[in-house]
Structure formats: C-alpha cells, structure tokens
Write an enzyme that holds these catalytic residues in place. Structure first.
Site, PDB file in Angstrom:
ATOM      1  N   CYS A 163       1.228 -17.929 -32.410  1.00  0.00           N
ATOM      2  CA  CYS A 163       0.190 -18.926 -32.697  1.00  0.00           C
ATOM      3  C   CYS A 163      -1.225 -18.354 -32.637  1.00  0.00           C
ATOM      4  O   CYS A 163      -2.185 -19.068 -32.927  1.00  0.00           O
ATOM      5  CB  CYS A 163       0.315 -20.102 -31.733  1.00  0.00           C
ATOM      6  SG  CYS A 163      -0.308 -19.739 -30.087  1.00  0.00           S
ATOM      7  N   ASN A 206       0.646  -5.325  11.521  1.00  0.00           N
ATOM      8  CA  ASN A 206      -0.515  -4.874  10.761  1.00  0.00           C
ATOM      9  C   ASN A 206      -0.877  -3.435  11.094  1.00  0.00           C
ATOM     10  O   ASN A 206      -0.564  -2.936  12.159  1.00  0.00           O
ATOM     11  CB  ASN A 206      -1.728  -5.763  11.055  1.00  0.00           C
ATOM     12  CG  ASN A 206      -2.135  -6.532   9.820  1.00  0.00           C
ATOM     13  OD1 ASN A 206      -2.108  -6.006   8.703  1.00  0.00           O
ATOM     14  ND2 ASN A 206      -2.515  -7.787  10.008  1.00  0.00           N
ATOM     15  N   HIS A 214      -0.050 -16.203  -5.343  1.00  0.00           N
ATOM     16  CA  HIS A 214      -1.124 -15.974  -6.323  1.00  0.00           C
ATOM     17  C   HIS A 214      -0.591 -15.586  -7.692  1.00  0.00           C
ATOM     18  O   HIS A 214      -1.344 -15.091  -8.519  1.00  0.00           O
ATOM     19  CB  HIS A 214      -2.085 -14.900  -5.805  1.00  0.00           C
ATOM     20  CG  HIS A 214      -2.858 -15.342  -4.596  1.00  0.00           C
ATOM     21  ND1 HIS A 214      -3.105 -14.521  -3.518  1.00  0.00           N
ATOM     22  CD2 HIS A 214      -3.416 -16.532  -4.287  1.00  0.00           C
ATOM     23  CE1 HIS A 214      -3.791 -15.194  -2.599  1.00  0.00           C
ATOM     24  NE2 HIS A 214      -3.988 -16.408  -3.041  1.00  0.00           N
ATOM     25  N   ASP A 226       2.371   1.186  10.616  1.00  0.00           N
ATOM     26  CA  ASP A 226       2.739   1.162   9.203  1.00  0.00           C
ATOM     27  C   ASP A 226       3.884   0.157   9.000  1.00  0.00           C
ATOM     28  O   ASP A 226       4.993   0.350   9.501  1.00  0.00           O
ATOM     29  CB  ASP A 226       3.196   2.581   8.806  1.00  0.00           C
ATOM     30  CG  ASP A 226       3.670   2.655   7.357  1.00  0.00           C
ATOM     31  OD1 ASP A 226       3.830   1.600   6.709  1.00  0.00           O
ATOM     32  OD2 ASP A 226       3.876   3.786   6.891  1.00  0.00           O
ATOM     33  N   ILE A 227       3.604  -0.896   8.269  1.00  0.00           N
ATOM     34  CA  ILE A 227       4.596  -1.977   8.144  1.00  0.00           C
ATOM     35  C   ILE A 227       5.878  -1.502   7.450  1.00  0.00           C
ATOM     36  O   ILE A 227       6.974  -1.973   7.770  1.00  0.00           O
ATOM     37  CB  ILE A 227       4.010  -3.211   7.420  1.00  0.00           C
ATOM     38  CG1 ILE A 227       4.990  -4.382   7.498  1.00  0.00           C
ATOM     39  CG2 ILE A 227       3.616  -2.899   5.979  1.00  0.00           C
ATOM     40  CD1 ILE A 227       4.430  -5.713   7.092  1.00  0.00           C
ATOM     41  N   THR A 278       0.825  -1.209   0.000  1.00  0.00           N
ATOM     42  CA  THR A 278       0.000   0.000   0.000  1.00  0.00           C
ATOM     43  C   THR A 278       0.864   1.265   0.000  1.00  0.00           C
ATOM     44  O   THR A 278       0.513   2.249  -0.638  1.00  0.00           O
ATOM     45  CB  THR A 278      -0.988   0.044   1.192  1.00  0.00           C
ATOM     46  OG1 THR A 278      -0.303  -0.337   2.361  1.00  0.00           O
ATOM     47  CG2 THR A 278      -2.162  -0.883   0.962  1.00  0.00           C
ATOM     48  N   CYS A 295       1.300 -17.036 -23.396  1.00  0.00           N
ATOM     49  CA  CYS A 295       0.279 -17.522 -24.326  1.00  0.00           C
ATOM     50  C   CYS A 295      -0.341 -18.797 -23.760  1.00  0.00           C
ATOM     51  O   CYS A 295       0.367 -19.716 -23.359  1.00  0.00           O
ATOM     52  CB  CYS A 295       0.899 -17.781 -25.692  1.00  0.00           C
ATOM     53  SG  CYS A 295      -0.201 -18.671 -26.800  1.00  0.00           S
ATOM     54  N   CYS A 325       0.688 -21.806 -26.567  1.00  0.00           N
ATOM     55  CA  CYS A 325       2.057 -22.300 -26.772  1.00  0.00           C
ATOM     56  C   CYS A 325       3.002 -21.942 -25.631  1.00  0.00           C
ATOM     57  O   CYS A 325       4.139 -22.384 -25.605  1.00  0.00           O
ATOM     58  CB  CYS A 325       2.618 -21.782 -28.105  1.00  0.00           C
ATOM     59  SG  CYS A 325       3.055 -20.039 -28.072  1.00  0.00           S
ATOM     60  N   CYS A 353      -1.211 -13.986 -29.075  1.00  0.00           N
ATOM     61  CA  CYS A 353       0.164 -14.435 -29.307  1.00  0.00           C
ATOM     62  C   CYS A 353       0.566 -14.164 -30.756  1.00  0.00           C
ATOM     63  O   CYS A 353      -0.187 -14.484 -31.683  1.00  0.00           O
ATOM     64  CB  CYS A 353       0.249 -15.923 -29.014  1.00  0.00           C
ATOM     65  SG  CYS A 353       1.861 -16.644 -29.292  1.00  0.00           S
TER      66      CYS A 353
HETATM   67 ZN   LIG Z   1       1.220 -18.794 -28.656  1.00  0.00          ZN
END
Ligand SMILES: [Zn+2]
Length: 252
Positions: free
Chosen positions: A156, A217, A124, A234-235, A29, A132, A135, A153
């Site tokens: 392809c 936190n 994440h 404030d971290i 943040t 792509c 491929c 892409c």
């Molecule tokens: Zn591709």
C-alpha cells in the site's frame, strides 16, 4: 559477590515454582548490545547532530524526520549478530524446569525468544519486528535495516515502522495488563540488569506483594533497599551459576 546470599537465593529457586523475571538492558550487555544508560551506553554516544537520543527515538522525531530516524536506527539499534548469552539461556532452563512462569523485559532485542523462552512480555516492543503503519502488513527486520531511506510497504506504500514503543507513545494496554498480572501473581520476583529508574516499567514493582524480591545488578543501585536479596555482579554469570547449582542438586 556475597556467597551466603547466593546460596539463599539458590534455595529460594529450589523451593519455588512460581518465579517471574523482570529484566532490563544489563541482561543483553553480554550479547554486545549497549546498555542505554550506562557510561558507554547509547545515551552517551554522539548522535551526529544536535538532537538528543531521546528526541531521536521520539514519536515527534519519527514523524518529522523519518529518514534521519531510520539512519539513527540502522547505526545504533541494529545488532544482527547478537546472540543470546548465559542469562537468556539460564532463564530458558528455569522455564523448562517448570519454575519460571514469565519474563517481563524492557529490552527490545528479542533475544529471550531467540534463546527459546516461551512466555515473554516485551514491555517496550521488539526492534526486530516491523509492520506497515497503514495496512498492518508485517516485515522482517532486514526489510527495514538493510535498505536505504524510509522503508515503504510493498502493498500500500505506507511507512513501515518497528514494533517498539517510542518516547511519547503509550505502552500497549494489553502488554501492561499482562505484566501486572504476572508480577502480581509471582511468589518470587527476580529483577535483573535494570536500575529501575525507567517509568512506567519501574512502577511495576509495586504490584509484587511477597517477600522474595531478588535484585541482580552489575553495580549497587539506589533501589537496592527495595530488594530482599541483593546479588552484585555479572548477571549472565550469576543466573547461569544459580541454574547450574539447581540442576546439580547443588552443594550447600
Ligand atoms: Zn501497507
């Protein structure tokens, strides 16, 4: 902030060299990237239609409405000017001191690597990496963000997507295993900038078995009672101050 706790934590960092950091949106943040779930965060912004942000960032939505998905991405998840802040920089120093062994992050902004951290486990994925779907060819973020429509892409013709786990998609099993291993082996676990409500990331905490769980936190959270040491504030400032104290040999 409780200064007694601050100096206890500083002492723990001084005495240990097997530290793992587990971080969330609050880490970024101070770099101008909104916290998904805070009052001013992404999930409380208007999406410009009747869809929830969760739905717009789901696998179903991406497959059904790729154009709108990309419009949403460009408006809400692209921060080309974001720079690492003192939280990222403090963790780089801690790693160089030989103390920090891994960073497990829920963030997708890639700022830990930009800052210079080596062992970063991105739970994440990474919103600055594209590939792509057909491929596998890799593309820089500008290829997808600074264009119109759905990026394709040039080899392809397949759809180019970002390397982020969308809602309904499973966490990469290898990434999950690396995170469990790092947290399970840690003597000290610092958890920062996350309210720990996001599963399965929140479930990772159960793999930490020692008694030096440090929570940092902005606000007190429901999961504070799981922590052995709680620092509120404030971290980016707290981590920086801790590392400065370590570098100087510290007072107190
Ligand atoms: Zn591709």
């Amino acid at each position: 902030m409780n200064m007694d706790t601050f100096y206890q934590v500083k002492q723990i960092l001084q005495d240990n060299d097997n530290i793992v950091f587990f971080g969330g949106a609050g880490v970024s943040t101070a770099s101008g990237i909104p916290d998904f779930r805070s009052a001013t965060g992404l999930y409380n912004r208007q999406t410009g239609n009747n869809y929830s942000p969760e739905y717009m960032l789901s696998h179903t939505f991406f497959m059904k409405h790729p154009e709108e998905f990309y419009r949403y991405l460009r408006n809400n998840l692209y921060y080309p000017d974001a720079k690492p802040n003192n939280a990222h920089k403090a963790l780089v120093k801690l790693e160089k001191m030989g103390k920090l062994k891994a960073i497990v992050t829920q963030n997708i902004d890639g700022l830990h690597q930009v800052a210079g951290s080596g062992n970063v486990i991105e739970f994440h994925g990474n919103s600055t990496k594209f590939y792509c779907m057909e491929c596998g060819k890799e593309y820089p973020s500008e290829y997808a963000y600074e264009t119109l429509g759905v990026p394709k892409c040039n080899e392809c013709g397949g759809i180019v997507r970002f390397d982020v786990v969308l809602y309904e998609e499973p966490i990469d099993q290898k990434v999950y295993s690396r995170a469990i291993e790092a947290i399970g082996k840690a003597d000290v676990l610092i958890v920062g900038g996350t309210s720990l409500v996001v599963y399965p990331a929140a479930g990772l905490l159960q793999y930490y078995k020692k008694d030096k769980l440090i929570l940092i936190n902005q606000e007190a959270t429901m999961t504070d009672n799981q922590g052995d040491y709680i620092l509120i504030g404030d971290i980016s400032k707290i981590l920086w101050d801790l590392v400065q104290e370590l570098c100087q040999g510290g007072v107190g």
